[in-house]
Write a protein that holds these residues in place. Structure first.
Motif, PDB file in Angstrom:
ATOM      1  N   LEU A  45       0.837  -1.206   0.000  1.00 15.75           N
ATOM      2  CA  LEU A  45       0.000   0.000   0.000  1.00 15.75           C
ATOM      3  C   LEU A  45       0.871   1.256   0.000  1.00 15.75           C
ATOM      4  CD1 LEU A  45      -2.983   1.039   0.435  1.00 15.75           C
ATOM      5  CD2 LEU A  45      -2.491   0.996   2.881  1.00 15.75           C
ATOM      6  N   ALA A  46       1.888   1.261   0.873  1.00 10.20           N
ATOM      7  CA  ALA A  46       2.745   2.447   1.001  1.00 10.20           C
ATOM      8  C   ALA A  46       3.564   2.678  -0.263  1.00 10.20           C
ATOM      9  CB  ALA A  46       3.687   2.285   2.204  1.00 10.20           C
ATOM     10  N   SER A  47       4.097   1.607  -0.851  1.00 16.88           N
ATOM     11  CA  SER A  47       4.956   1.821  -2.018  1.00 16.88           C
ATOM     12  C   SER A  47       4.138   2.098  -3.270  1.00 16.88           C
ATOM     13  CB  SER A  47       5.937   0.663  -2.212  1.00 16.88           C
ATOM     14  OG  SER A  47       5.250  -0.546  -2.259  1.00 16.88           O
ATOM     15  N   ALA A  48       2.959   1.508  -3.387  1.00 18.31           N
ATOM     16  CA  ALA A  48       2.157   1.722  -4.602  1.00 18.31           C
ATOM     17  C   ALA A  48       1.516   3.106  -4.627  1.00 18.31           C
ATOM     18  CB  ALA A  48       1.092   0.642  -4.729  1.00 18.31           C
ATOM     19  N   HIS A  49       1.163   3.659  -3.467  1.00 21.99           N
ATOM     20  CA  HIS A  49       0.349   4.881  -3.477  1.00 21.99           C
ATOM     21  C   HIS A  49       0.916   6.063  -2.694  1.00 21.99           C
ATOM     22  CE1 HIS A  49      -2.811   2.384  -5.208  1.00 21.99           C
ATOM     23  NE2 HIS A  49      -2.576   1.510  -4.264  1.00 21.99           N
ATOM     24  N   PHE A  50       1.893   5.807  -1.810  1.00 15.56           N
ATOM     25  CA  PHE A  50       2.324   6.905  -0.945  1.00 15.56           C
ATOM     26  C   PHE A  50       3.843   7.051  -0.886  1.00 15.56           C
ATOM     27  CE2 PHE A  50      -1.967   5.798   0.404  1.00 15.56           C
ATOM     28  CZ  PHE A  50      -2.574   7.056   0.386  1.00 15.56           C
ATOM     29  N   ASP A  51       4.523   6.673  -1.983  1.00 17.84           N
ATOM     30  CA  ASP A  51       5.944   6.951  -2.116  1.00 17.84           C
ATOM     31  C   ASP A  51       6.751   6.454  -0.912  1.00 17.84           C
ATOM     32  OD1 ASP A  51       8.162   7.955  -3.365  1.00 17.84           O
ATOM     33  OD2 ASP A  51       7.974   9.953  -2.464  1.00 17.84           O
ATOM     34  N   GLY A  52       6.386   5.279  -0.406  1.00 17.63           N
ATOM     35  CA  GLY A  52       7.056   4.803   0.802  1.00 17.63           C
ATOM     36  C   GLY A  52       7.340   3.328   0.746  1.00 17.63           C
ATOM     37  N   GLY A  53       7.374   2.708   1.905  1.00 22.11           N
ATOM     38  CA  GLY A  53       7.656   1.281   1.994  1.00 22.11           C
ATOM     39  C   GLY A  53       7.983   0.912   3.417  1.00 22.11           C
ATOM     40  N   GLY A  54       8.622  -0.243   3.599  1.00 24.57           N
ATOM     41  CA  GLY A  54       8.983  -0.691   4.947  1.00 24.57           C
ATOM     42  C   GLY A  54       8.838  -2.187   5.052  1.00 24.57           C
ATOM     43  N   HIS A  55       7.971  -2.620   5.941  1.00 28.91           N
ATOM     44  CA  HIS A  55       7.762  -4.048   6.180  1.00 28.91           C
ATOM     45  C   HIS A  55       6.300  -4.405   5.896  1.00 28.91           C
ATOM     46  CE1 HIS A  55      11.519  -3.817   8.465  1.00 28.91           C
ATOM     47  NE2 HIS A  55      11.000  -2.770   9.070  1.00 28.91           N
ATOM     48  N   LYS A  56       6.017  -5.714   5.964  1.00 29.56           N
ATOM     49  CA  LYS A  56       4.640  -6.158   5.710  1.00 29.56           C
ATOM     50  C   LYS A  56       3.643  -5.511   6.697  1.00 29.56           C
ATOM     51  CE  LYS A  56       1.794 -10.241   6.006  1.00 29.56           C
ATOM     52  NZ  LYS A  56       1.742 -11.512   6.723  1.00 29.56           N
ATOM     53  N   ASN A  57       3.983  -5.476   7.969  1.00 30.60           N
ATOM     54  CA  ASN A  57       3.045  -4.969   8.976  1.00 30.60           C
ATOM     55  C   ASN A  57       3.358  -3.555   9.484  1.00 30.60           C
ATOM     56  OD1 ASN A  57       3.030  -8.293  10.007  1.00 30.60           O
ATOM     57  ND2 ASN A  57       1.171  -7.277   9.357  1.00 30.60           N
ATOM     58  N   ALA A  58       4.434  -2.943   8.993  1.00 30.34           N
ATOM     59  CA  ALA A  58       4.786  -1.583   9.440  1.00 30.34           C
ATOM     60  C   ALA A  58       5.515  -0.876   8.314  1.00 30.34           C
ATOM     61  CB  ALA A  58       5.682  -1.634  10.673  1.00 30.34           C
ATOM     62  N   SER A  59       4.907   0.183   7.802  1.00 30.70           N
ATOM     63  CA  SER A  59       5.548   0.934   6.725  1.00 30.70           C
ATOM     64  C   SER A  59       5.309   2.418   6.910  1.00 30.70           C
ATOM     65  CB  SER A  59       4.999   0.496   5.363  1.00 30.70           C
ATOM     66  OG  SER A  59       5.498  -0.769   5.011  1.00 30.70           O
ATOM     67  N   GLY A  60       6.011   3.197   6.116  1.00 30.11           N
ATOM     68  CA  GLY A  60       5.826   4.641   6.163  1.00 30.11           C
ATOM     69  C   GLY A  60       5.743   5.194   4.759  1.00 30.11           C
ATOM     70  N   GLY A  61       5.317   6.435   4.655  1.00 31.74           N
ATOM     71  CA  GLY A  61       5.253   7.080   3.359  1.00 31.74           C
ATOM     72  C   GLY A  61       4.974   8.558   3.529  1.00 31.74           C
ATOM     73  N   THR A  62       4.719   9.236   2.417  1.00 31.77           N
ATOM     74  CA  THR A  62       4.437  10.664   2.472  1.00 31.77           C
ATOM     75  C   THR A  62       3.331  11.010   1.486  1.00 31.77           C
ATOM     76  OG1 THR A  62       6.209  10.991   0.866  1.00 31.77           O
ATOM     77  CG2 THR A  62       6.735  11.508   3.148  1.00 31.77           C
ATOM     78  N   SER A  63       2.754  12.203   1.696  1.00 31.53           N
ATOM     79  CA  SER A  63       1.760  12.716   0.758  1.00 31.53           C
ATOM     80  C   SER A  63       1.982  14.215   0.644  1.00 31.53           C
ATOM     81  CB  SER A  63       0.351  12.425   1.290  1.00 31.53           C
ATOM     82  OG  SER A  63      -0.586  13.292   0.695  1.00 31.53           O
ATOM     83  N   ALA A  64       1.910  14.721  -0.595  1.00 30.40           N
ATOM     84  CA  ALA A  64       2.089  16.161  -0.804  1.00 30.40           C
ATOM     85  C   ALA A  64       0.742  16.876  -0.798  1.00 30.40           C
ATOM     86  CB  ALA A  64       2.818  16.399  -2.121  1.00 30.40           C
ATOM     87  N   LEU A  65      -0.336  16.153  -0.575  1.00 26.99           N
ATOM     88  CA  LEU A  65      -1.682  16.760  -0.523  1.00 26.99           C
ATOM     89  C   LEU A  65      -1.926  17.356   0.866  1.00 26.99           C
ATOM     90  CD1 LEU A  65      -3.524  13.696  -2.133  1.00 26.99           C
ATOM     91  CD2 LEU A  65      -2.790  15.792  -3.303  1.00 26.99           C
ATOM     92  N   THR A  66      -3.065  17.986   1.056  1.00 29.30           N
ATOM     93  CA  THR A  66      -3.432  18.437   2.405  1.00 29.30           C
ATOM     94  C   THR A  66      -3.888  17.218   3.213  1.00 29.30           C
ATOM     95  OG1 THR A  66      -5.757  18.706   1.866  1.00 29.30           O
ATOM     96  CG2 THR A  66      -4.315  20.623   1.475  1.00 29.30           C
ATOM     97  N   ILE A  67      -4.083  17.430   4.518  1.00 27.87           N
ATOM     98  CA  ILE A  67      -4.556  16.312   5.354  1.00 27.87           C
ATOM     99  C   ILE A  67      -5.898  15.808   4.827  1.00 27.87           C
ATOM    100  CG2 ILE A  67      -5.564  15.754   7.589  1.00 27.87           C
ATOM    101  CD1 ILE A  67      -3.074  16.142   8.725  1.00 27.87           C
ATOM    102  N   ASP A  68      -6.832  16.734   4.575  1.00 27.55           N
ATOM    103  CA  ASP A  68      -8.167  16.320   4.121  1.00 27.55           C
ATOM    104  C   ASP A  68      -8.098  15.554   2.807  1.00 27.55           C
ATOM    105  OD1 ASP A  68      -9.370  17.363   6.301  1.00 27.55           O
ATOM    106  OD2 ASP A  68     -10.066  19.215   5.325  1.00 27.55           O
ATOM    107  N   GLU A  69      -7.284  16.097   1.892  1.00 23.87           N
ATOM    108  CA  GLU A  69      -7.143  15.409   0.595  1.00 23.87           C
ATOM    109  C   GLU A  69      -6.494  14.033   0.767  1.00 23.87           C
ATOM    110  OE1 GLU A  69      -6.539  19.494  -2.062  1.00 23.87           O
ATOM    111  OE2 GLU A  69      -4.795  18.339  -1.391  1.00 23.87           O
TER     112      GLU A  69
END
Ligand code: 5GP
Ligand code: MN
Length: 342
Positions: free
Chosen positions: A296-320
């Motif tokens: 989920l993180a690597s496909a949509h939020f420019d991130g990655g990590g592990h199967k059960n714990a990952s991180g990512g980023t978004s350049a949109l606002t919080i609401d978006e």
């Protein structure tokens, strides 16, 4: 555990005193900090000259770990970090799988001609390194540092400082031995570390019982006022904007652990924490059971990590970002519909 030929080649490299830089990942956590410190205490005993570099400030509650004062922080002293990188014969990359995980340090690291050695447990390491001491099916990079020391026949060098650091790495990356710790090996290592002087309950208190009042109130506020539960998706989201963080006098590390709380709801399999940092939204993903947040993180939020714990980023606002998240996880609705069981 590790490839014999690599152990031999790296052993040869380390047989003469070298200038070595140990590098942690951005937004440093307990694993990257402590695994690096354990390596520092180990490699110094072998006669090397060590500097220990970190992209940005680590949480203050790790400050008591022996050696922490020696971290050189790129955000505060970029010139000194650059000098150490330029002078390094060997760079150890600790607890990350690609140089971009070091943020603003990445350009200098990729330009460096030093031998790059990675010690890490994240999925899919990149091809930027010369030697790989990686294993994804392990609790933490700290545990791999133990294996590294053992692979070089140096277990007798594990003193109290090294033992404490490796223990903190394992403890923090497993949520105090509650996930990513299904192998007996982790406990055998923990047992040896205790034999080397780790006081388990003291270490636990030094890391976890160090909240400021405002940090605890921020946690209460986040759960009570900023948590959305999307029952149909077995998911929950906590969002904290700049104003929320300011209101509770946010300090680095104050949101650590917040993302785990929604998973304590029986039917919630996915938890997401959004925090507004600088101009980006930092995202933490956690799941329990089968759902793979790394995908989920690597496909949509420019991130990655592990199967059960990952991180990512978004350049949109919080609401978006909340909107995008809801949209994206529609596609995972069936995958998220399960009950954990024996
Ligand atoms: P956290 O949510 O605690 O920041 O990170 C959870 C896990 O995902 C950690 O193992 C961390 O190293 C990894 N991670 C966090 N952010 C990113 C990111 O932006 N990219 C990648 N590849 N991994 C990340
Ligand atoms: Mn880790």
């Amino acid at each position: 555990m590790f490839d014999n030929i690599q152990v031999q080649k790296v052993g040869k490299l380390l047989s003469q005193p070298k200038n070595i830089a140990l590098v942690s990942h951005k937004n440093p956590d307990g694993d990257t900090i402590s695994a690096s410190l354990a390596m520092m205490h180990y490699l110094r005993q072998k006669g090397h000259s060590i500097s220990i570099l970190v992209p940005n400030q680590y949480p203050e509650f790790y400050n008591w770990i022996p050696g922490c004062q020696e971290f050189i922080i790129f955000d505060k002293d970029a010139a000194l970090v650059r000098e150490k990188v330029e002078n390094a014969d060997i760079i150890f990359c600790i607890d990350f799988n690609r140089l971009s995980r070091t943020g603003n340090m990445a350009t200098d690291l990729s330009k460096s001609k030093a031998v790059k050695i990675v010690i890490d447990h994240h999925l899919e390491p990149s091809e930027e390194f010369d030697y790989y001491f990686t294993e994804t099916d392990t609790s933490s990079t700290g545990e791999l540092v133990y294996e590294f020391i053992e692979a070089f026949g140096d277990k007798k060098m594990i003193n109290k400082d090294i033992a404490i650091a490796i223990y903190v790495a394992i403890m923090t990356d497993t949520g105090s031995f509650s996930y990513s710790c299904d192998h007996a090996r982790t406990y055998q290592i923990a047992s040896e570390l205790i034999g080397n002087g780790v006081e388990v309950s003291l270490v636990h208190k030094l890391v976890y019982d160090t909240f400021t009042e405002t940090r605890l109130r921020l946690l209460g506020f986040a759960i009570s006022e900023r948590m959305l539960v999307w029952k149909e998706f077995h998911a929950a989201v906590i969002y904290l904007d700049k104003k929320d963080l300011d209101r509770f006098n946010y300090q680095v590390g104050d949101t650590e652990g917040v993302v785990n709380y929604p998973l304590s709801i029986a039917d919630v399999n996915l938890s997401v924490l959004l925090t507004e940092k600088d101009r980006l939204i930092r995202i933490s993903f956690r799941s329990k059971g089968n759902f793979n947040v790394n995908r989920l993180a690597s496909a949509h939020f420019d991130g990655g990590g592990h199967k059960n714990a990952s991180g990512g980023t978004s350049a949109l606002t919080i609401d978006e970002t909340i909107g995008k998240l809801k949209e994206v996880i529609q596609h995972y609705k069936e995958e998220l519909d399960y009950k954990i069981s024996l």
